[in-house]
Design an enzyme around this catalytic site. Sequence first.
Site, short mmCIF file in Angstrom:
data_model
loop_
_atom_site.label_atom_id
_atom_site.label_comp_id
_atom_site.label_asym_id
_atom_site.label_seq_id
_atom_site.Cartn_x
_atom_site.Cartn_y
_atom_site.Cartn_z
NE ARG A 147 38.06 41.82 50.46
CZ ARG A 147 38.38 41.31 49.28
NH1 ARG A 147 39.23 40.29 49.20
NH2 ARG A 147 37.86 41.79 48.17
CG ASP B 221 41.62 30.12 44.13
OD1 ASP B 221 41.66 30.81 43.09
OD2 ASP B 221 41.66 30.61 45.28
#
Length: 273
Positions: free
Chosen positions: A41, A143
């Site tokens: 990533r 979040d």
Amino acid sequence: MTVAHAPTSLSADELKLFQALFKDQIGLHLSEGKKALIAARLGKRIGELELGSFREYHRLISSRGGEAERQYAIDLVTTNETYFFRETKHFDFVRQRILARWPAERPFNVWSAASSSGEEAYSVAMLLHDVLGERDWSIFGSDISQRVLARARRGLYPMARGEKIPPDYLRRYCLRGQGEYAGQFLVSKALRERITFSQLNLTALPQRLGPFDLVLLRNVIIYFDLPTKINVVNNVVRHLKPGGYLFVGHSESLHGMPVALETVVPSVYRKPH
């Protein structure tokens, strides 16, 4: 954008640098088993920025002035799979054990504490509207990732994401996309208006939040080490009303943790009055 010279292997020393940074910033415990995920990533992002190494990228995101890129890195590492009506027994519990006996005059406030791209919050909203209708209820979704929160606020999903939504709810609460939105569906405005999404770090919650009748802290504490888990759960419980419920994921447990909660059934806890 062409990705050039993206590094593919992460050394043990480089892994330690990112482990320390993410632990310090958001309490995230990155085990050795996450090494390949981090390399994949972050490696792609490093290539996009045309940097020379993971170490150079770490210097960037840990520097003063590197806040925006650090948030981008957090988004990359923390984005996890979610879907509508995940762990259906929890929704059955809410309907049968909580909402069925909820006083008509009392508001019902829910916090989806690791809401990701919004599927959990919208699933709860469908259930609440079905049972409580236009009564006073609301949902707060939070979040750590700004990127997934932007998707959550939009409420637009590929049709394939709706396969676990009960057919009746799909008809009542979801609008099939047309033209450029073909193959997608939009959660109805009536539900979107009942939900507020905001960025929060579970290891550093604000003093004023809630209080809530139900908190969903599902499939997130598995990413923390034990001291951080205890800290996060206690932080969250402070914003739970006496008699309120806390749900964790079916694969998670608070067993043995010093938290002021009573076990109702596995993965469902209640704050004493």
